[in-house]
Design a protein around this motif. Structure first.
Motif, mmCIF file in Angstrom:
data_model
loop_
_atom_site.group_PDB
_atom_site.id
_atom_site.type_symbol
_atom_site.label_atom_id
_atom_site.label_comp_id
_atom_site.label_asym_id
_atom_site.label_seq_id
_atom_site.Cartn_x
_atom_site.Cartn_y
_atom_site.Cartn_z
ATOM 1 N N ARG A 100 0.891 -1.256 0.007
ATOM 2 C CA ARG A 100 0.154 -0.055 0.003
ATOM 3 C C ARG A 100 0.740 1.298 -0.015
ATOM 4 O O ARG A 100 0.584 2.026 -0.588
ATOM 5 N N LYS B 289 -3.979 -6.292 12.669
ATOM 6 C CA LYS B 289 -4.345 -6.310 11.072
ATOM 7 C C LYS B 289 -5.715 -5.586 10.786
ATOM 8 O O LYS B 289 -5.808 -5.020 9.613
ATOM 9 N N LYS B 290 -6.839 -5.850 11.431
ATOM 10 C CA LYS B 290 -8.059 -5.021 11.342
ATOM 11 C C LYS B 290 -7.749 -3.646 11.200
ATOM 12 O O LYS B 290 -8.514 -3.115 10.414
ATOM 13 N N SER C 194 1.047 -7.767 6.382
ATOM 14 C CA SER C 194 -0.269 -7.115 5.867
ATOM 15 C C SER C 194 0.160 -6.500 4.603
ATOM 16 O O SER C 194 -0.534 -6.006 4.013
ATOM 17 N N GLU D 103 -6.437 -2.859 8.031
ATOM 18 C CA GLU D 103 -7.433 -2.807 6.944
ATOM 19 C C GLU D 103 -8.292 -1.546 6.885
ATOM 20 O O GLU D 103 -8.767 -1.221 5.729
ATOM 21 N N ASP D 104 -8.559 -1.101 7.874
ATOM 22 C CA ASP D 104 -9.528 0.011 8.266
ATOM 23 C C ASP D 104 -8.995 1.381 7.628
ATOM 24 O O ASP D 104 -9.534 2.229 7.483
#
Length: 126
Positions: free
Chosen positions: A5, A120-121, A29, A124-125
């Protein structure tokens, strides 16, 4: 293999264990191609000032010796950032002090306040 990313992520935190855990989560990630860990806000400012590193994203701890996260942001503000590129800065803290959260929301450089440990959550957000 997933695409990264970001190109370079800077993690500024004086806690070795937190750095180890956060780095592993960032790596698994595929968050950034390169992850640079610096355990001192003073050293991070020196590296940024010298243009030795040019991060796209910074994860910044609040509570550190010599220079805390908010002092880092004051120094960071005085750096010549160049035109156009805005670095995303995420304030990391295990602090439950509502004053820390309030100060971070008032700072123009802070993208988001994140409670440790990062997951990780959460990544991701972002």
């Amino acid at each position: 293999m997933e695409p990264y990313r970001y190109k370079l992520c800077l993690l500024i935190d004086d806690n070795f264990i937190d750095n180890f855990v956060t780095r592993k989560i960032l790596e698994t990630s595929f968050f950034a191609e390169t992850i640079v860990v610096i355990q001192s806000a003073v050293e991070a400012i020196a590296q940024l000032q010298a243009k030795a590193i040019e991060p796209d994203v910074i994860f910044l701890d609040i509570r550190m010796p010599l220079m805390d996260g908010f002092q880092f942001l004051k120094e960071y503000d005085s750096l010549n950032h160049g035109e156009g590129k805005r670095v995303k800065i995420f304030m990391l803290s295990s602090s439950l002090d509502p004053g820390d959260f309030q100060l971070s929301t008032q700072n123009k450089h802070i993208t988001q306040f994140i409670h440790k440990p990062i997951t990780k959550k959460v990544l991701e957000d972002l």
